[in-house]
Structure formats: C-alpha cells, structure tokens
Design a protein around this motif. Structure first.
Motif, PDB file in Angstrom:
ATOM      1  N   SER A 303      18.286  74.439  34.158  1.00  0.00           N
ATOM      2  CA  SER A 303      17.531  75.618  34.560  1.00  0.00           C
ATOM      3  C   SER A 303      17.449  75.723  36.082  1.00  0.00           C
ATOM      4  O   SER A 303      17.624  76.795  36.654  1.00  0.00           O
ATOM      5  N   GLU A 304      17.174  74.608  36.746  1.00  0.00           N
ATOM      6  CA  GLU A 304      17.086  74.575  38.205  1.00  0.00           C
ATOM      7  C   GLU A 304      17.948  73.432  38.731  1.00  0.00           C
ATOM      8  O   GLU A 304      17.463  72.349  39.048  1.00  0.00           O
ATOM      9  N   PRO A 305      19.277  73.625  38.803  1.00  0.00           N
ATOM     10  CA  PRO A 305      20.172  72.549  39.253  1.00  0.00           C
ATOM     11  C   PRO A 305      19.969  72.228  40.719  1.00  0.00           C
ATOM     12  O   PRO A 305      19.508  73.073  41.494  1.00  0.00           O
ATOM     13  N   LEU A 306      20.309  71.019  41.103  1.00  0.00           N
ATOM     14  CA  LEU A 306      20.258  70.645  42.509  1.00  0.00           C
ATOM     15  C   LEU A 306      21.295  71.442  43.299  1.00  0.00           C
ATOM     16  O   LEU A 306      21.034  71.902  44.415  1.00  0.00           O
ATOM     17  N   VAL A 307      22.484  71.617  42.718  1.00  0.00           N
ATOM     18  CA  VAL A 307      23.546  72.414  43.338  1.00  0.00           C
ATOM     19  C   VAL A 307      24.027  73.453  42.330  1.00  0.00           C
ATOM     20  O   VAL A 307      24.640  73.092  41.319  1.00  0.00           O
ATOM     21  N   PRO A 308      23.751  74.730  42.551  1.00  0.00           N
ATOM     22  CA  PRO A 308      24.257  75.759  41.641  1.00  0.00           C
ATOM     23  C   PRO A 308      25.787  75.743  41.607  1.00  0.00           C
ATOM     24  O   PRO A 308      26.436  75.801  42.656  1.00  0.00           O
ATOM     25  N   VAL A 309      26.366  75.661  40.419  1.00  0.00           N
ATOM     26  CA  VAL A 309      27.822  75.550  40.276  1.00  0.00           C
ATOM     27  C   VAL A 309      28.529  76.766  40.849  1.00  0.00           C
ATOM     28  O   VAL A 309      29.642  76.671  41.358  1.00  0.00           O
ATOM     29  N   ARG A 310      27.876  77.936  40.791  1.00  0.00           N
ATOM     30  CA  ARG A 310      28.511  79.154  41.306  1.00  0.00           C
ATOM     31  C   ARG A 310      28.898  79.012  42.772  1.00  0.00           C
ATOM     32  O   ARG A 310      29.848  79.645  43.241  1.00  0.00           O
ATOM     33  N   MET A 311      28.169  78.162  43.493  1.00  0.00           N
ATOM     34  CA  MET A 311      28.466  77.972  44.913  1.00  0.00           C
ATOM     35  C   MET A 311      29.792  77.238  45.102  1.00  0.00           C
ATOM     36  O   MET A 311      30.618  77.599  45.945  1.00  0.00           O
ATOM     37  N   LEU A 312      30.006  76.213  44.285  1.00  0.00           N
ATOM     38  CA  LEU A 312      31.235  75.427  44.403  1.00  0.00           C
ATOM     39  C   LEU A 312      32.453  76.208  43.923  1.00  0.00           C
ATOM     40  O   LEU A 312      33.583  75.887  44.272  1.00  0.00           O
ATOM     41  N   LYS A 313      32.230  77.234  43.091  1.00  0.00           N
ATOM     42  CA  LYS A 313      33.337  78.054  42.607  1.00  0.00           C
ATOM     43  C   LYS A 313      33.763  79.107  43.627  1.00  0.00           C
ATOM     44  O   LYS A 313      34.796  79.766  43.453  1.00  0.00           O
ATOM     45  N   ASN A 314      32.997  79.255  44.688  1.00  0.00           N
ATOM     46  CA  ASN A 314      33.324  80.193  45.756  1.00  0.00           C
ATOM     47  C   ASN A 314      34.296  79.507  46.715  1.00  0.00           C
ATOM     48  O   ASN A 314      33.897  78.749  47.597  1.00  0.00           O
ATOM     49  N   PHE A 315      35.604  79.756  46.525  1.00  0.00           N
ATOM     50  CA  PHE A 315      36.604  78.997  47.279  1.00  0.00           C
ATOM     51  C   PHE A 315      36.582  79.334  48.765  1.00  0.00           C
ATOM     52  O   PHE A 315      36.916  78.482  49.601  1.00  0.00           O
ATOM     53  N   GLU A 316      36.205  80.559  49.114  1.00  0.00           N
ATOM     54  CA  GLU A 316      36.089  80.895  50.534  1.00  0.00           C
ATOM     55  C   GLU A 316      35.012  80.030  51.185  1.00  0.00           C
ATOM     56  O   GLU A 316      35.202  79.507  52.286  1.00  0.00           O
ATOM     57  N   TRP A 317      33.873  79.900  50.500  1.00  0.00           N
ATOM     58  CA  TRP A 317      32.798  79.059  51.024  1.00  0.00           C
ATOM     59  C   TRP A 317      33.265  77.607  51.125  1.00  0.00           C
ATOM     60  O   TRP A 317      33.044  76.950  52.147  1.00  0.00           O
ATOM     61  N   PHE A 318      33.932  77.100  50.083  1.00  0.00           N
ATOM     62  CA  PHE A 318      34.398  75.717  50.089  1.00  0.00           C
ATOM     63  C   PHE A 318      35.391  75.481  51.225  1.00  0.00           C
ATOM     64  O   PHE A 318      35.336  74.447  51.902  1.00  0.00           O
ATOM     65  N   SER A 319      36.280  76.431  51.469  1.00  0.00           N
ATOM     66  CA  SER A 319      37.266  76.285  52.545  1.00  0.00           C
ATOM     67  C   SER A 319      36.575  76.243  53.904  1.00  0.00           C
ATOM     68  O   SER A 319      36.958  75.455  54.786  1.00  0.00           O
ATOM     69  N   ILE A 320      35.559  77.087  54.078  1.00  0.00           N
ATOM     70  CA  ILE A 320      34.799  77.077  55.330  1.00  0.00           C
ATOM     71  C   ILE A 320      34.147  75.714  55.548  1.00  0.00           C
ATOM     72  O   ILE A 320      34.186  75.154  56.653  1.00  0.00           O
ATOM     73  N   VAL A 321      33.549  75.170  54.498  1.00  0.00           N
ATOM     74  CA  VAL A 321      32.881  73.873  54.599  1.00  0.00           C
ATOM     75  C   VAL A 321      33.886  72.780  54.961  1.00  0.00           C
ATOM     76  O   VAL A 321      33.594  71.902  55.792  1.00  0.00           O
ATOM     77  N   MET A 322      35.065  72.821  54.377  1.00  0.00           N
ATOM     78  CA  MET A 322      36.069  71.812  54.686  1.00  0.00           C
ATOM     79  C   MET A 322      36.531  71.913  56.137  1.00  0.00           C
ATOM     80  O   MET A 322      36.717  70.900  56.818  1.00  0.00           O
ATOM     81  N   VAL A 323      36.705  73.134  56.635  1.00  0.00           N
ATOM     82  CA  VAL A 323      37.134  73.313  58.027  1.00  0.00           C
ATOM     83  C   VAL A 323      36.086  72.791  58.993  1.00  0.00           C
ATOM     84  O   VAL A 323      36.398  72.040  59.926  1.00  0.00           O
ATOM     85  N   LEU A 324      34.822  73.179  58.784  1.00  0.00           N
ATOM     86  CA  LEU A 324      33.796  72.721  59.725  1.00  0.00           C
ATOM     87  C   LEU A 324      33.553  71.220  59.592  1.00  0.00           C
ATOM     88  O   LEU A 324      33.231  70.548  60.576  1.00  0.00           O
ATOM     89  N   SER A 325      33.738  70.667  58.387  1.00  0.00           N
ATOM     90  CA  SER A 325      33.551  69.221  58.192  1.00  0.00           C
ATOM     91  C   SER A 325      34.594  68.424  58.950  1.00  0.00           C
ATOM     92  O   SER A 325      34.283  67.438  59.633  1.00  0.00           O
ATOM     93  N   ILE A 326      35.840  68.839  58.835  1.00  0.00           N
ATOM     94  CA  ILE A 326      36.911  68.127  59.528  1.00  0.00           C
ATOM     95  C   ILE A 326      36.788  68.323  61.039  1.00  0.00           C
ATOM     96  O   ILE A 326      37.058  67.413  61.830  1.00  0.00           O
ATOM     97  N   SER A 327      36.343  69.510  61.452  1.00  0.00           N
ATOM     98  CA  SER A 327      36.197  69.779  62.883  1.00  0.00           C
ATOM     99  C   SER A 327      35.144  68.878  63.512  1.00  0.00           C
ATOM    100  O   SER A 327      35.357  68.298  64.572  1.00  0.00           O
ATOM    101  N   VAL A 328      33.984  68.760  62.853  1.00  0.00           N
ATOM    102  CA  VAL A 328      32.906  67.986  63.445  1.00  0.00           C
ATOM    103  C   VAL A 328      33.166  66.484  63.353  1.00  0.00           C
ATOM    104  O   VAL A 328      32.513  65.692  64.033  1.00  0.00           O
ATOM    105  N   THR A 329      34.125  66.077  62.516  1.00  0.00           N
ATOM    106  CA  THR A 329      34.508  64.670  62.465  1.00  0.00           C
ATOM    107  C   THR A 329      34.907  64.164  63.838  1.00  0.00           C
ATOM    108  O   THR A 329      34.633  63.018  64.210  1.00  0.00           O
TER     109      THR A 329
END
Length: 597
Positions: A303-329
């Motif tokens: 009913s109240e997940p810690l991470v809504p699955v719909r967010m992870l299914k948004n590939f544009e959002w996931f790609s953005i997160v991967m880019v900023l993650s690798i950049s800040v590394t």
C-alpha cells in the motif's frame, strides 16, 4: 504576484510552450498544488519564503562542510587526539549514514510532511559539530560525525525543498542559490582547513565554524518553514494508519542491505584486504539483501512502498540518475586522490598545497553554479546538455593521464575543467530528477532515491580507483625506485628502508636510512614521483570507461523544455494549520480566514 525573474525573449517563447504543455496535461494529476499566477503578490518576497531559502542554503552548506573541512586534515586530527586504528571510521560513519538517510528523508517526508525532518536534521548536525569540536578521542569524533551524517541526510536533501517551492522553470535557479552556500566548503574546504591548522594551530575551528552555520539553519527552519503537513497532504487520514501500512520489510532490507554493502566496499583495501572474508561476506550479503529489496518492492502488493515501482520504470528518470551518479563519482574519488597527487608530486607547503587541493571541489562547484544560474534552463534540451557535459568531462579527465611531476599547470587545468563539466552535469541531473517524474508528490522520494544511488555508485567508483592506484603503485615503485637508488649509490640492503621511510613522509625516518645522502635522496625522490605519476596515469585512463557508460545513458535522458512550466508543487503557509485553498492572483482564500504569508 510577482514571479521569479524572467529574462529575455526566449522566456516568453518558453511561456507559450509551457502553457500549451500545461493545457495538454490539464486532465492528468501531476501532483502540482497550484500555479505561480495563483499565489499572493508578495509570496516570494515574504519572510517565510526568504527565511526558508536561507534555511535551505545554510543546511546544504552545513551538510557538506560538516565533513569536508575535517576530511582534508584527518591525519592532523589523528596526531592530536589519536593515534587510532579506527580513523577510517570517521569517513565511513558519514558516508554510510548519508547514503541510507537520503531515501528515508525523501520518502518519509513525502508521506508525513517535511517540517520536522529538516528541523531534526539541523539539530543533529548542530549537536554532532559540538561533539566533534570538543572531542578528546577519535572514538568521540566518530560518534559526532555519525550525528553529522544523520543530519546531513536531511540537509543535503534541501534540493527538493527549494525545487517544490518555486515554479518548475526556476528550479535550476533555486539549486544555484543553494550551491552558493556550499562554495566555501566544496570549493575552498581544504584551503580553509589548512589555514586553520597553520594560523590557529588547531583543527577545532573547522567545527566552530560549522556550529554557527548549523545554528543559523536550525533557527530559520523553526521560524519560517511551514510546508504542507500530514493532514494537508492526506485530508481525513490518520498518521497511525499510514504507519501501519508502511513498507517495514522494504525498509529493513534497504537499510540493512545498503549499509552492509557499502561497509564492505569501504573496508576493502583499507581496514581489511579485498580478499579477506570480512570484505567478501559483507559485500555479498549486502548485494543479496538489495536484490531481495528490489524483488520485494516489485512483486509485493504494498500500500505504501518505500520505493514506488512506477519510478524505476521511468527509463528517462533512471538514465538521468545514472548520469549524475557517474558524474559525481569523480568528485568523491578525486577529492581523495587529488590531494595525494598534490603533496606526492608537486607541493610540500600546506597553504599552497591546500589551495591546489581545492581544484576538484572548486571545479565541481563552479559547474554546479553554472547550471544553476539559469543556464540549465536557458540552454534548452537538457538531453544534449547531459551528452555534452559527459563528453567534455570524460575528455578532460582522460587527458589528465598526461600527468608527470613537471606539468602541474597542465594537470591542474585539465582536472578543473573536467570537474567543471561533470559538476554542471550533476546539477542539471539533480534538478531533472525531480522534474521528469509522473507525480510531483513523489519529488522527495525521487531525489532521495537518486541521492542514495548516486552515493552508492560513487562509493563503488572510489573503490575501483583506489584499487587501481594501489595495484599500480605496487608495480611501478618496485620497478622504478630501487634501480634509481642503487645507481645513485644507496646500498641495496637499504632500499626497502628508504621506500618505507619515504612513504611515511617522515624526514627523520629518511635521515635514518643507512647510506643516505643528499644526492641519493634527490635521485630517490625523483624516481618515486615518476613511479607515482605512472600509477596515477592509469587511474585517469580508467575514468574513460566510466565516462563511456555515462555518455550512453546521456542519450536516453529527457529533454525537459516542455516541462518548464509555471506550476508549483508545494506552497508555504503562515502556520501549520493555514492552507491555501483558493485561486486567483489577487484573491487568495485561506482556511481559518488567516492572512497570506
């Protein structure tokens, strides 16, 4: 009302595009509370909004500076109140608590309201700095830093607070304001730390400074920050009901898995060898728990997940997160490696060396400010900004592979430009992570999860770079230094003593090496520096692989141009029980008939 500033003809064109986009999506629930034109005339000039922005800036500076200032001088601190075999836990306690806390603060404040999470974060940061400032042992310093890290999880999360309070089109500008407060700590942190040590003879003023900044943040949160509370977010609902429905299993899997996984990565090569059972078991157990967490969030009917699955299914959002993650590394990894290069290859003076050590943070911070000063929006098509930033950052950092003990200027310019490009990309990524989501009521979860992923990937990247460096040093130093020493006249029986003494940095230990003289010392120093440069060269070449992955993901990120609307995700109120319920530029209505902020 008077909105945040418009700038040029391009803004007018963007207004038209935004209006069309808003009309197209008017039938969808995007989670926006209101539009900028519906807010009272003085809203963005009110003491509540201005005070909240100061709270956000001071908190962000506190979250960064609470550790950044001490990180540069941990050896000095250890010499004063140590020595301790657990010095590495000062850094670990901060990294682990921030990584875990980012998602928790984002998700829980999305559900239950933000005010007391950010007040608590400032309070924890303040208490942690007081504990560290008065610490008489490394154990106490670790305890204080743990409190600082817990507080920083909320303090660094302010990027989604500022984002939701302003129109979408001005979120980059709001981020830029926050990054200004971090400039003394990310941009000039090592220099400030070394200046305190040099001119005041103590490391404690680093924490005295942060006590003041934390106190300012805490006061502003308490006095001015009144966002929507639980009852405004969920009319007619009870807090206890949400707590009962909350994803406790997911919470345990996430916290336990991420904590264990990051601990194993951080132990490897420092506290324990990489092949030790302690490192292998913690990494494997943590990874398995995180996989179980992903499966639980995906397939459990929550009913109240810690991470809504719909967010992870948004590939544009996931790609953005991967880019900023690798950049800040790059920032996290080279904040550690660059100071080693500075004092190992180029400098011995603390003040000059401290200024050089600032280049990684200063370049990154300058990039973040560049993206925040309206460039992130005005340049348009963020997808191509991501591509350009990752290509330039990868090229400049890969170019640092030309490093040698004699080309400081070239190396310094390249690493600064590389960090600037990736800092720019990171700033655009953090803003876009909260823009491309389907429901703005999830903005805290989206940005918090992005932060947790970013910190995890940064830890992995730092471990990779550190392993590469240590492995290469184990090859280059034995291959290059002994022949140079023997050729200069040092007895072969003294070679091992020289290498050990040189690595310790102790002039007394070097002077005690049997057979040493000034000529041999000069030859050995020259060979040691060149061997080290050869090892660093491999590290910078390895950044090309990370940059390549980031570039690929950059092509799948979002163009946010049509999303640059005047919609506002959340508004501030004069008190916790006062809520904007009406519309109209000059006729806002409030519950309880209370005046606007």
């Amino acid at each position: 009302m008077t909105d945040l500033p418009q700038t040029d003809a391009a803004s007018k064109e963007a207004d038209i595009t935004s209006t069309v986009h808003h009309a197209e999506t008017s039938d969808q629930d995007l989670g926006f509370e209101t539009a900028a034109d519906n807010l009272p005339n003085n809203y963005y000039r009110s003491i509540y909004f201005c005070g909240t922005m100061v709270a956000c800036g001071a908190s962000f500076g506190s979250g960064v500076g609470g550790f950044a200032l001490a990180a540069a001088i941990l050896t000095v601190i250890n010499a004063d109140i140590g020595p301790s075999a657990y010095l590495d836990w000062v850094a670990l306690s901060y990294t682990l608590t921030v990584s875990i806390g980012l998602l928790l603060v984002g998700r829980l404040s999305d559900l239950f309201g933000r005010r007391y999470f950010f007040i608590s974060g400032a309070a924890l940061g303040l208490i942690g700095c007081i504990v560290c400032a008065t610490a008489q042992s490394i154990s106490t310093l670790i305890g204080g830093t743990t409190l600082i890290g817990l507080g920083a999880a909320a303090q660094i999360s302010v990027v989604f607070v500022t984002a939701e309070l302003v129109p979408v089109r001005h979120r980059f500008l709001a981020n830029g304001f926050v990054y200004i407060w971090a400039t003394p700590f990310t941009g000039m942190g090592p220099s400030i730390s070394y200046a305190f040590v040099t001119y005041y003879g103590s490391w404690r003023p680093c924490y005295y400074l942060m006590i003041g900044v934390n106190a300012l943040a805490l006061a502003c949160w308490v006095l001015f920050y009144f966002p929507p509370n639980f009852h405004m977010k969920h009319p007619g609902q009870r807090v206890l009901g949400y707590i009962k429905r909350f994803d406790i299993v997911g919470l345990v899997l996430f916290v336990g898995g991420l904590l264990t996984f990051l601990m194993g990565l951080s132990w490897g090569g420092t506290l324990h060898p990489w092949k030790s059972a302690s490192v292998i078991v913690t990494i494997v157990v943590g990874a398995v728990a995180l996989i179980a967490f992903g499966l639980w969030e995906t397939y459990a009917n929550l009913s109240e997940p810690l991470v809504p699955v719909r967010m992870l299914k948004n590939f544009e959002w996931f790609s953005i997160v991967m880019v900023l993650s690798i950049s800040v590394t790059v920032y996290y990894a080279f904040s550690i490696l660059w100071p080693q290069m500075v004092f190992g290859l180029y400098e011995t003076d603390l003040i000059r060396g401290g200024l050089l050590c600032c280049l990684v943070g200063a370049g990154t911070n300058l990039g973040q400010l560049s993206a925040g000063s309206l460039l992130g929006r005005r340049l348009g098509n963020q997808r191509w900004q991501f591509v350009t930033g990752t290509v330039l950052g990868g090229a400049f950092l890969g170019g640092v592979a030309c490093v040698s003990p004699t080309n400081l200027t070239t190396t310094a310019v390249l690493i600064t430009l590389g960090c600037w490009a990736l800092g720019y990309t990171d700033s655009v990524g953090l803003a876009m992570a909260g823009i491309v989501i389907d429901d703005q009521r999830d903005i805290g979860t989206a940005v918090g999860l992005a932060g947790s992923i970013r910190n995890t990937i940064s830890t992995i990247g730092t471990a990779v770079y550190t392993v590469i460096l240590s492995n290469r040093l184990a090859q280059t130093i034995p291959a290059e230094v002994p022949p140079a020493l023997v050729s200069a006249g040092l007895p072969s029986s003294s070679v091992a003593d020289f290498i050990t003494a040189y690595a310790s940095g102790s002039a007394a230990a070097l002077a005690a090496v049997p057979g040493i003289n000034s000529t041999i010392l000069e030859a050995g120093t020259f060979a040691y520096k060149h061997a080290s440069a050869d090892a660093y060269r491999t590290v910078f070449l390895s950044t090309i692989a990370f940059s390549g992955v980031a570039i690929i993901f950059a092509f799948f990120t979002a163009d946010g141009t049509k999303r640059m609307t005047r919609d506002v995700a959340a508004t501030l109120h004069q008190r916790s029980n006062v809520r904007l319920v009406g519309e109209g530029r000059n006729e806002a209505m409030y519950e309880n008939k209370t005046e606007t902020v």
